[in-house]
Design an enzyme around this catalytic site. Structure first.
Site, short mmCIF file in Angstrom:
data_model
loop_
_atom_site.label_atom_id
_atom_site.label_comp_id
_atom_site.label_asym_id
_atom_site.label_seq_id
_atom_site.Cartn_x
_atom_site.Cartn_y
_atom_site.Cartn_z
N GLU A 30 -24.86 18.67 -7.81
CA GLU A 30 -25.78 17.77 -7.10
C GLU A 30 -27.23 18.16 -7.38
OE1 GLU A 30 -25.98 15.12 -5.50
OE2 GLU A 30 -24.11 14.64 -4.46
N ASN A 160 -27.75 9.94 1.56
CA ASN A 160 -27.85 10.04 0.10
C ASN A 160 -28.82 9.00 -0.43
OD1 ASN A 160 -26.36 12.08 -1.36
ND2 ASN A 160 -24.48 11.20 -0.54
N ASP A 210 -24.02 7.42 -3.89
CA ASP A 210 -24.39 8.83 -3.82
C ASP A 210 -25.86 8.97 -4.18
OD1 ASP A 210 -24.34 11.70 -3.85
OD2 ASP A 210 -22.23 11.64 -4.33
#
Length: 306
Positions: A30, A160, A210
């Site tokens: 991430e 997100n 996301d």
């Protein structure tokens, strides 16, 4: 290694040629960032407490062990970064790796950790927290400006897709659990909201919204976790493009390269059993894609009074 990525036939995103940047599999890859001055990309494996440093000109990759979970970073200056960690905002000296707590955030709440983040053109950092097990409503989006941390949007399950229009007039974010992409009007001088957010797009079908980044034209490029793709949305919320990615659990994009004309994409194997990993051979790896559009440099975060 070059991989031709394909997508499920029912989804029909555009195929893409993806170069594998890093073959090491991330449990939860991430928070990618890019420093154009040094041609260096950074990203995290949140769950394994690792910070990846990739020199794109040489292909050299260093992996730095961290004492705490961290999920995103922002450039402060040529010597320092600001890391978004499980217990607050931490300054990192790039040369030595030294970490110094700058602003504790939810440090007394063992049930939450940090998640997504992005810097507004004004230098204000938006960042988020969430429940370690995605507990409903446990997450919050915060702003860090002039040395102060201010909660903006509480009660989000998985915050997100934090990103901003190039002119700083609009902010975007998603709740992955609800699959809603939100838009909110901002003061371009401060990066702070001027009104309540509104739903811009409701994602349906495979996967969830996301991490995201905007390109130079203002399109919102969002990784679709579990959907093997990047989706591009217009500022009005219309899905205008979809690009196939090599890994199913695509997690976050960032523009890289001298012309910001390529996209680095992280991925993850969190929650995948042995069969799911076998069916997704590129799981957890990090890629660079050519998608035929340009981004722009990420702004540096302003520390303000601290």
């Amino acid at each position: 290694m070059t991989i031709t990525s394909t997508a499920p036939p029912h989804a029909m995103p555009e195929p893409a040629i993806a170069m594998m940047l890093c073959g090491q599999r991330c449990h939860l890859g991430e928070g990618p960032g890019y420093d154009a001055a040094t041609d260096t990309a950074w990203w995290f494996d949140i769950l394994e407490r690792q910070l990846f440093e990739a020199h794109l000109d040489t292909g050299a990759i260093n992996v730095h062990a961290l004492p705490r979970m961290a999920s995103a970073l922002a450039s402060v200056d040529a010597q320092r970064q600001l890391l978004v960690t499980e217990d607050g905002l931490v300054l990192r000296d790039i040369a030595s790796g030294r970490l110094d707590m700058l602003a504790p955030v939810e440090a007394d709440n063992a049930a939450t950790r940090s998640n997504d983040a992005r810097v507004h053109p004004s230098g204000t950092l938006w960042f988020s927290t969430m429940g370690r097990h995605a507990e409903p409503g446990a997450g919050t989006i915060y702003a860090f400006r002039e040395g102060a941390v201010t909660p903006l949007f509480p009660g989000i399950t998985i915050p997100n897709a934090i990103c901003f229009s190039p002119d700083g007039l609009m902010g975007y974010f998603a709740d992955t659990a609800a699959n809603r992409l939100h838009r909110v009007r901002l003061d371009p001088a401060t990066g702070l909201p001027l009104e309540a957010p509104a739903v811009l797009h409701l994602h349906t079908g495979e996967g969830g919204l996301d991490g995201a980044v905007t390109d130079a034209e203002g399109l919102i490029w969002c990784a679709i976790w579990g959907g093997s793709r990047l989706n591009a949305y217009s500022p009005e919320g219309r899905l205008v493009r979809a690009i196939a990615t090599p890994a199913r659990q695509t997690s976050c994009p960032v523009f890289v390269g001298a012309g910001f004309d390529r996209v680095l994409v992280t991925s993850a194997f969190e929650g995948m059993d042995e069969a799911a990993r076998a069916a997704d051979p590129q799981h957890g790896r990090t890629f660079i894609l050519d998608i035929g559009t340009r981004g722009r440099a990420e702004p540096r975060v302003r520390l303000g009074a601290l």
